[in-house]
Design an enzyme around this catalytic site. Sequence first.
Site, mmCIF file in Angstrom:
data_model
loop_
_atom_site.group_PDB
_atom_site.id
_atom_site.type_symbol
_atom_site.label_atom_id
_atom_site.label_comp_id
_atom_site.label_asym_id
_atom_site.label_seq_id
_atom_site.Cartn_x
_atom_site.Cartn_y
_atom_site.Cartn_z
ATOM 1 N N CYS A 21 0.863 -1.185 0.000
ATOM 2 C CA CYS A 21 0.000 0.000 0.000
ATOM 3 C C CYS A 21 0.896 1.230 0.000
ATOM 4 O O CYS A 21 2.090 1.133 -0.316
ATOM 5 C CB CYS A 21 -0.974 -0.020 1.183
ATOM 6 S SG CYS A 21 -0.173 -0.014 2.796
ATOM 7 N N ARG A 27 -3.171 -0.666 5.506
ATOM 8 C CA ARG A 27 -3.784 -1.729 4.711
ATOM 9 C C ARG A 27 -2.888 -2.937 4.487
ATOM 10 O O ARG A 27 -3.302 -4.081 4.706
ATOM 11 C CB ARG A 27 -4.240 -1.161 3.357
ATOM 12 C CG ARG A 27 -5.364 -0.160 3.479
ATOM 13 C CD ARG A 27 -5.572 0.631 2.207
ATOM 14 N NE ARG A 27 -4.442 1.518 1.942
ATOM 15 C CZ ARG A 27 -4.286 2.273 0.864
ATOM 16 N NH1 ARG A 27 -5.211 2.214 -0.089
ATOM 17 N NH2 ARG A 27 -3.262 3.072 0.734
ATOM 18 N N ASP A 138 -8.068 3.812 1.436
ATOM 19 C CA ASP A 138 -7.102 4.255 2.445
ATOM 20 C C ASP A 138 -7.857 4.721 3.697
ATOM 21 O O ASP A 138 -8.638 5.657 3.626
ATOM 22 C CB ASP A 138 -6.303 5.415 1.831
ATOM 23 C CG ASP A 138 -5.200 5.913 2.742
ATOM 24 O OD1 ASP A 138 -5.174 5.527 3.919
ATOM 25 O OD2 ASP A 138 -4.364 6.693 2.252
HETATM 26 P P1 4NP Z 1 -1.707 2.838 4.179
HETATM 27 O O1 4NP Z 1 -2.314 4.182 4.780
HETATM 28 O O2 4NP Z 1 -1.210 3.152 2.784
HETATM 29 O O3 4NP Z 1 -2.874 1.898 4.160
HETATM 30 O O4 4NP Z 1 -0.604 2.397 5.120
HETATM 31 C C1 4NP Z 1 -1.587 5.370 4.875
HETATM 32 C C2 4NP Z 1 -0.683 5.546 5.884
HETATM 33 C C3 4NP Z 1 0.015 6.734 6.016
HETATM 34 C C4 4NP Z 1 -0.203 7.744 5.103
HETATM 35 C C5 4NP Z 1 -1.088 7.569 4.059
HETATM 36 C C6 4NP Z 1 -1.784 6.365 3.941
HETATM 37 N N1 4NP Z 1 0.498 8.978 5.256
HETATM 38 O O5 4NP Z 1 0.232 9.916 4.462
HETATM 39 O O6 4NP Z 1 1.342 9.104 6.150
#
Ligand code: 4NP
Length: 168
Positions: A21, A27, A138
């Site tokens: 992800c 995720r 997300d």
């Molecule tokens: P992930 O979610 O891609 O599912 O791990 C996110 C985690 C952190 C961030 C964005 C999405 N961020 O901008 O820090």
Amino acid sequence: MVSHNITEEELKGKRRILFVCLGNICRSPAAEGIMKSIVDAEGAVDFAIDSAGTARYHIGELPDHRMRIHARRRGIELDHHCRQVTSIDFEDFDLVIGMDDSNLANLRRIAPSPEAERKILGMSAFFNKSTHYDYVPDPYYEGAEGFELVLDLLEEGCRNLYKAVSER
Ligand code: 4NP
């Protein structure tokens, strides 16, 4: 339930699976934990399950505390430490599974060969036909429902993925 660039027959026996992800704190570590719990429950051997992020923001961190709490309620402990995906991952894994279109575009950019690119699949390829999502949203800026939705989608997708790769 057919994926975009690999046939159902080709999926059989693909046991080295990397979930990807953006941040690798919500995720994909949840997908890793869920897939490992399925593999354990099935007593399956020779699986290598891991996760990584396309971004560098959270390298070394444990998963987001909200995701850890929601997963723990389902009996799944998330203890992955965040790392960034690299082109070497395409040698180490048989399948590289992205959560949304942006993840897939980023993965295609770093795939070192056409053969590597064929390992890239969207998680939604493994959702039930009746499921009205074609990506894993997300949850980072969402509330509790966002995390629960992700876990519901991933439990469904990982169960179908397990069926697709297991040879029995
Ligand atoms: P992930 O979610 O891609 O599912 O791990 C996110 C985690 C952190 C961030 C964005 C999405 N961020 O901008 O820090």
